[in-house]
Write an enzyme that holds these catalytic residues in place. Structure first.
Site, PDB file in Angstrom:
ATOM      1  N   HIS A 197       1.902  -1.964  -2.564  1.00  7.73           N
ATOM      2  CA  HIS A 197       2.374  -0.600  -2.273  1.00  7.73           C
ATOM      3  C   HIS A 197       1.362   0.489  -2.593  1.00  7.73           C
ATOM      4  O   HIS A 197       1.551   1.630  -2.204  1.00  7.73           O
ATOM      5  CB  HIS A 197       3.679  -0.316  -3.003  1.00  7.73           C
ATOM      6  N   GLY A 198       0.303   0.173  -3.310  1.00  9.02           N
ATOM      7  CA  GLY A 198      -0.655   1.233  -3.648  1.00  9.02           C
ATOM      8  C   GLY A 198      -1.798   0.688  -4.466  1.00  9.02           C
ATOM      9  O   GLY A 198      -2.024  -0.519  -4.514  1.00  9.02           O
TER      10      GLY A 198
END
Lengths: 489, 146
Positions: free
Chosen positions: A412-413
């Site tokens: 996600h990041g």
């Protein structure tokens, strides 16, 4: 979860089982093994991190199937690690608010425009000012959406992003490019507490602070020109990325559920070492109430991002004097990365209905999946991975590999490497705004301390994270996006 | 006793936590610990120096144990700040037992023109939450989701 230990004291046994995969074998009360996707470089940084012990704790979740999974951006969270994935049997499994997080449906959306970065370079300061003035940060701000009545708020919670589209913020086609069409049908506004409703009423269309942001970006590098073109993107184009979630309403839904579940667990014979890991059977009254409230909070978040898309478009119009036909704003996709969803997945050769918890992890359905709108089905689901504000973000596509190995999930990041206090210390004495300007990024922020906490050195290089998911087949790279303007709450 | 935001601090000490915000609080008495924890947390969210104690609010809570009481106390102040939005710059805990708390706070409604916000705290977590009596008084550890 009886028998799990304090994360700092648990020594985790770890075996490498593939080029990009490590496994924590079952031990103690773990019901399934833990599996971590990482490169050697990322694992070297992770080896002594409490996040691995937290993943072992996740494997204690009643009804968990397959493996407790960790994406390469895994880091120490509260209860569950951030970057953690757990699928539980929909009939017999438990739901855990800590496996979703306070910021329910925290997520990211990517908008394309018809603008070329080279053509707006002279106007970036004006665009930054317009965005900063148009998009409120949060508490006490006068938003574009006036404080809602209780009835209006409940309607919004039931309808999701379509509620904003009906108010001419964005366009109907945006919904086809939003996960779940921007609305979880399981939402029940009556399952949301009065306190949560109160916390949400004046926060629709507000960005929030912390790692939330709005960026104006340039498509910097294209890895798959055909896929990029199919998504309406070419090198040099201007995009807008929005990272935000369900604001105070979602935070309160989580807090309410932790309190209720903390008390109810004994009734269901579930024990745990950390109150933040509270869980109850999904089918129990408490589990159903949380699921319905969580879905309502998810709808709030989609509405929130949809409202901010419309506001961003208005800010561009104000700054550049260009109308919708010239700007041609359009949604590439909107993903959530803190959520639990009922989905069907093949587990040990059998199709099963499972509840997939993704905490700091993104759905990444492969090509052909029926949940994708017709224009995306040949490609796979777009996945948006934001990096830190000084470097770059990535656009990827979901794959069959993710469907087979990770319940259709990817990272996600970037994942933090420094605490907020360390990041502030590292930035002490530096002119952070000038430092970012040197990197070609214009910043508008409420708080300089907030900027310091989010400086590039506080994060892993997101390219390292994305390389792992790309090589491991959990998503494939389409394009890289570089920030030109960052607006922070 | 009353703890005021302008009293010499710091009321809390930040501890290392990668993603979230960890705080440690020490005080010679339990009421003072609750007051320091409350103003310490709020001071991370808003510049309390500009918050005038114009209006007094009564605060009463009940929870299943002392740690849950600390959690609920902070969560209550957080919700007041975000939903009211009402900020307090003075806190006085008049009575705190194993499961109940009675206190008052003084502050004012948030005015964006005068009040400067820092970090937004999303929630008070139960992760590693601890509250203990020590030789010198009381000690607590709280991890906030930011």
């Amino acid at each position: 979860m009886v028998g799990a230990h304090h994360p700092r004291r648990l020594t985790v046994e770890l075996h490498r089982i593939g080029d990009w995969v490590w496994e924590i074998p079952r031990q103690g009360g773990m019901r399934v093994p833990g599996r971590i996707y990482a490169s050697e470089k990322l694992m070297a940084e992770l080896r002594d991190d409490p996040a691995l012990a937290q993943l072992a704790n996740v494997a204690h979740l009643p009804g968990i199937v397959g493996c407790a999974l960790a994406m390469p951006d895994i880091h120490w969270g509260y209860g569950f690690p951030i970057g953690g994935v757990a699928a539980v049997d929909a009939e017999e499994g438990a739901i855990s608010p800590g496996g979703i997080g306070f910021d329910i449906n925290c997520g990211v959306r990517l908008l394309r425009t018809a603008l070329a970065a080279d053509d707006i370079r002279m106007h970036l300061d004006r665009i930054a000012d317009a965005l900063y003035q148009t998009i409120p940060a949060g508490v006490g701000s006068e938003g574009a959406i006036p404080k809602l009545t209780r009835a209006e708020e409940k309607q919004m919670l039931a309808r999701g992003a379509a509620w904003a589209v009906a108010r001419e913020l964005g366009r109907p086609s945006d919904l086809e490019s939003t996960e779940e069409g921007g609305c979880l049908r399981e939402a029940d506004p009556d399952a949301v507490s009065e306190t949560a409703l109160e916390r949400g009423r004046s926060q629709v269309g507000t960005l929030g602070s912390g790692n939330h942001f709005l960026e104006v970006q340039r498509v910097d590098e294209v890895y798959d020109a055909r896929a990029a073109a199919a998504l309406g993107l070419v090198a040099g184009q201007v995009t807008v990325m929005i990272h935000s979630g369900s604001r105070g309403l979602g935070y309160q839904v989580c807090d309410d559920a932790l309190r209720t579940m903390g008390r109810a667990m004994a009734h269901y014979g579930i024990g745990m070492p950390d109150r933040q890991l509270a869980c109850v059977p999904l089918g129990s009254p408490e589990g159903q109430q949380y699921f319905a409230a969580m879905a309502a909070a998810a709808n709030f978040a989609w509405t929130n991002r949809q409202v901010m898309s419309g506001l961003a478009e208005r800010a561009f119009t104000a700054a550049l004097g260009l109308g919708p036909a010239a700007l041609r704003f359009g949604l590439v996709y909107d993903v959530c990365h803190n959520i639990a969803k009922l989905e069907e997945h093949t587990v040990d050769g059998r199709l099963r209905r499972v509840c997939v918890h993704r905490k700091g992890a993104t759905r990444a359905f492969g090509p052909g999946h029926p949940a994708l709108a017709a224009h995306l089905r040949p490609l796979g689901q777009p996945v948006i991975i934001p990096g830190d504000m000084g470097r770059y973000s990535f656009l990827l596509l979901g794959t069959a590999g993710a469907m087979a190995e990770t319940f259709g999930t990817t990272c996600h990041g970037a994942g933090r490497v420094m605490s907020r206090a360390q990041a502030k210390k590292a930035g002490r004495g530096l002119d952070l705004v000038a430092e970012l300007a040197r990197r070609g990024v214009i910043v508008r922020a409420q708080s300089l301390a907030g900027v310091a906490e989010e400086m590039p050195w506080a994060y892993k290089d997101v390219a390292d994270v994305v390389e792992v998911v790309d090589r491991a087949g959990l998503a494939r790279r389409v394009a890289r996006l570089k920030p030109l303007v960052v607006v922070k709450g | 006793m009353v703890t005021r935001a302008r009293d010499p601090g710091p009321f809390v000490r930040e501890i290392e936590h990668t993603a979230d915000l960890g705080l440690e609080v020490e005080a010679p008495s339990l009421p003072l610990l609750f007051e320091r924890a409350g103003l310490g947390m709020l001071g991370l969210m808003i510049d309390l120096a500009a918050v005038e104690p114009r209006e007094r609010i009564a605060l009463a809570l009940a929870a299943e144990d002392r740690e849950a009481l600390l959690h609920d106390w902070l969560q209550h102040l957080l919700v007041r700040l975000q939903a009211g939005p009402f900020a307090v710059s003075e806190l006085a805990v008049e009575e705190v037992s194993e499961r109940t708390l009675r206190a008052w706070g003084a502050g004012e409604r948030v005015d964006r023109a005068r009040h400067h916000f820092y970090t937004e705290v999303k929630g008070v977590t139960y992760h590693q939450l601890a509250l203990r009596e020590t030789a010198g008084g009381w000690w607590a550890r709280i991890i906030l989701d930011v």
